[in-house]
Design an enzyme around this catalytic site. Structure first.
Site, PDB file in Angstrom:
ATOM      1  N   GLU A  50      -3.854  -5.152  -2.609  1.00 58.09           N
ATOM      2  CA  GLU A  50      -4.579  -6.260  -1.972  1.00 58.09           C
ATOM      3  C   GLU A  50      -5.504  -5.696  -0.907  1.00 58.09           C
ATOM      4  OE1 GLU A  50      -4.163  -7.131   1.314  1.00 58.09           O
ATOM      5  OE2 GLU A  50      -2.848  -5.375   1.595  1.00 58.09           O
ATOM      6  N   PHE A  51      -6.536  -6.463  -0.594  1.00 59.37           N
ATOM      7  CA  PHE A  51      -7.535  -5.970   0.356  1.00 59.37           C
ATOM      8  C   PHE A  51      -7.759  -6.968   1.478  1.00 59.37           C
ATOM      9  CE2 PHE A  51      -8.422  -4.487  -3.945  1.00 59.37           C
ATOM     10  CZ  PHE A  51      -8.448  -3.114  -3.772  1.00 59.37           C
ATOM     11  N   LEU A  54     -20.151  -0.952  10.741  1.00 61.77           N
ATOM     12  CA  LEU A  54     -20.993   0.046  11.397  1.00 61.77           C
ATOM     13  C   LEU A  54     -21.173  -0.350  12.866  1.00 61.77           C
ATOM     14  CD1 LEU A  54     -22.434   2.563  10.175  1.00 61.77           C
ATOM     15  CD2 LEU A  54     -24.545   1.251  10.255  1.00 61.77           C
ATOM     16  N   LYS A 110      -8.160  -6.768  17.124  1.00 59.22           N
ATOM     17  CA  LYS A 110      -9.498  -7.296  16.828  1.00 59.22           C
ATOM     18  C   LYS A 110      -9.468  -8.775  17.199  1.00 59.22           C
ATOM     19  CE  LYS A 110      -8.829  -8.656  11.986  1.00 59.22           C
ATOM     20  NZ  LYS A 110      -9.337  -8.550  10.623  1.00 59.22           N
ATOM     21  N   CYS A 161      -3.087  -1.560   9.421  1.00 60.25           N
ATOM     22  CA  CYS A 161      -3.461  -0.950   8.138  1.00 60.25           C
ATOM     23  C   CYS A 161      -4.282   0.328   8.265  1.00 60.25           C
ATOM     24  CB  CYS A 161      -4.236  -1.956   7.293  1.00 60.25           C
ATOM     25  SG  CYS A 161      -3.208  -3.324   6.774  1.00 60.25           S
ATOM     26  N   ASN A 170      -9.675   1.794   2.238  1.00 61.14           N
ATOM     27  CA  ASN A 170      -9.427   1.832   3.685  1.00 61.14           C
ATOM     28  C   ASN A 170      -9.935   3.129   4.305  1.00 61.14           C
ATOM     29  OD1 ASN A 170      -8.476  -0.705   3.913  1.00 61.14           O
ATOM     30  ND2 ASN A 170      -6.331  -0.174   4.224  1.00 61.14           N
ATOM     31  N   THR A 227       0.858  -1.187   0.000  1.00 62.59           N
ATOM     32  CA  THR A 227       0.000   0.000   0.000  1.00 62.59           C
ATOM     33  C   THR A 227       0.893   1.235   0.000  1.00 62.59           C
ATOM     34  OG1 THR A 227      -1.648  -1.207   1.241  1.00 62.59           O
ATOM     35  CG2 THR A 227      -1.820   1.191   1.281  1.00 62.59           C
ATOM     36  N   ARG A 262      -0.608  -4.290  16.747  1.00 63.79           N
ATOM     37  CA  ARG A 262      -0.189  -2.998  16.204  1.00 63.79           C
ATOM     38  C   ARG A 262      -1.339  -1.998  16.344  1.00 63.79           C
ATOM     39  NH1 ARG A 262       1.669  -4.564  10.363  1.00 63.79           N
ATOM     40  NH2 ARG A 262       0.100  -6.147  10.798  1.00 63.79           N
TER      41      ARG A 262
END
Ligand code: UDX
Length: 453
Positions: free
Chosen positions: A154-155, A256, A329, A266, A214, A124, A336
């Protein structure tokens, strides 16, 4: 003969990309400057937590289609296509992206390219980077213009990296020639045959697609968290509000979910880098928007600390605080820019004794925050706590039994940073339950008692 592909940079993105390309039937050589990383991968050991990837790595090594090296000479001799997957972290001295790894990789590879190939950037990057890389390639590669540059963002999401790579939502390739497009179509023939959309653009558009995606995701999360601030000001509840919004197909419920906000390797650094780029470009609308998105996101962490203080009756000095979750998460060991760990550190700084439990990330957290205590289970983190903070919504925390946890804590105080628990159920078990963006219904009930008594 199938294409021979090198993947340069075998971190999170590169290791996944390399193993998935081997799974798709290509001969793949992964390159990294870090010898330890290369020996671990070559021995079938993943240096990070990612479901499914270990199995693919083993299968690739076993088939002989996947190998690893530290040698640029080997990579240049081997590859028809070279994917660059090195990291572009935030610079230490500013919001901008640090491109030093990327440029070092191009400078090492280019002088060795003596046969036609396509060099494909996957990292990125700020828009415009591909122009600089293309110029270096043209200048340094002995094969000249036949070492051609393409960009293919890439995603992938951590925790879903394999599925996101083998069956992405879309494949975007920025190219300058039909030849590069043809080669990339060959690389992605499998997913495209399975129906994955393949979009061809100019190079700057491909670079921008990634950061715009992003930026949008971060904006969506911060939008609902800004609404949570309004809810807090007026005593409304952001959880049913978000649910009501989600029924509108144009809005949708994904990204949401209100709470402690986004972190990870990221979204935070990408919106900051995009803000820096757009500031330089004079497009202040985007930099102002993303600055606010970042600020809203960081304010959630401060608000979480406020909730902890509130449950501790105004002072955390000497209080025992149990922290559930420290990865950025669930289902990840990545810390990070973790909002959870940030809050845990701040609460410790306010004088609390903080005991953290996380199912996967504690070995990493310990290195960065040795001042915190680490427990070997949720119950141990909760033992004798005056306040519990749920900061990462791992399933075992979401499914925790308030009665069982209630027996081990010193006081039944829960601050839910992810709106992940059923507040009524916890209150029914005698807990004082507070959540970001949600009213303190128990306090109003208490008020009404005191009013009538
Ligand atoms: C993200 C992008 O999703 C991915 O496309 C890109 O390639 C890399 O960055 P990732 O960092 O793995 O992927 O995490 P993601 O699942 O997107 O979650 C990002 C953060 O947002 C997490 O901290 C998560 O807790 C938070 N989040 C997510 C919310 O706070 N609310 C939501 O509704 C969704």
């Amino acid at each position: 003969m199938p294409l021979r592909i090198t993947v340069i940079g075998t971190g999170y993105l590169g290791a996944t990309h390399a193993a998935c390309l081997a799974e798709l039937g290509f001969e793949v050589l992964g390159l990294d400057a870090n010898e330890d990383q290369v020996s671990a991968l070559a021995a079938g050991r993943l240096p990070f937590h990612e479901p499914e990837l270990g199995r693919l790595l083993e299968a690739g090594l076993h088939s002989g289609r996947l190998r690893f090296t530290t040698s640029y000479a080997d990579a240049a001799a081997f590859g028809d296509v070279h994917f660059i997957c090195v990291g572009t972290p935030q610079r230490a001295d500013s919001d901008a992206a640090d491109l030093s790894h990327l440029m070092a990789c191009v400078d090492a590879l280019a002088p060795l390219l003596d046969r036609p190939c396509v060099v494909v950037g996957k990292s990125t990057v700020p828009v415009g980077t591909s122009d600089i890389v293309a110029e270096r390639l043209a200048r340094l590669a002995p094969v000249g213009p036949e070492a051609e540059l393409a960009w293919n963002p890439e995603f992938l999401r951590e925790g879903h990296a394999v599925a996101d790579t083998l069956r992405p939502d879309r494949i975007v390739v920025g190219v300058r020639s039909a030849r590069a497009e043809t080669i990339l179509r060959e690389v992605y023939a499998g997913p495209v045959a399975a129906g994955v959309p393949f979009l061809v653009t100019e190079l700057p558009t491909a670079e921008l697609v990634k950061v715009a995606a992003n930026a949008f995701l971060a904006t969506k999360i911060s939008f609902i968290n800004a609404i949570a601030e309004v809810c807090e000001a007026v005593g409304a509840d952001v959880v049913p509000l978000a649910r009501a919004l989600a029924f509108d197909d144009r809005i949708g419920g994904r990204f949401l979910v209100p709470g402690l906000g986004f972190g990870g390797g990221c979204l935070p650094k990408d919106i900051r880098a995009f803000g820096a780029t757009t500031r330089e470009l004079g497009v202040s609308s985007v930099s102002a928007l993303l600055g606010e998105v970042d600020a809203i996101n960081l304010r959630r962490r401060a608000r979480m600390v406020d909730l902890a203080l509130e449950l501790a009756d105004g002072s955390l000095e000497g209080r025992a605080v149990g922290v559930l979750g420290c990865s950025f998460k669930p289902n990840s060991d990545d810390i990070r820019d973790s909002p959870a760990l940030d809050v845990a550190g701040t609460v410790h700084g306010l004088g609390a004794r903080v005991t953290v439990y996380d199912p996967a990330a504690m070995h990493r957290a310990r290195q960065v925050h040795p001042e915190l205590e680490y427990a070997s289970s949720m119950a141990d983190a909760a033992a004798d706590a005056d306040v519990l903070l749920l900061l990462t919504e791992w399933r075992e925390f979401v499914e925790a039994d308030p009665e069982v946890l209630g027996r081990v804590v010193a006081q039944r105080n829960m601050a839910d940073g992810r709106s992940a628990l059923d507040g009524d159920r916890w209150r029914a078990s005698g807990w004082r339950y507070r959540a970001l963006g949600r009213p303190d219904t128990q306090a109003s009930a208490d008020d009404s008692v005191s009013l009538t008594s």
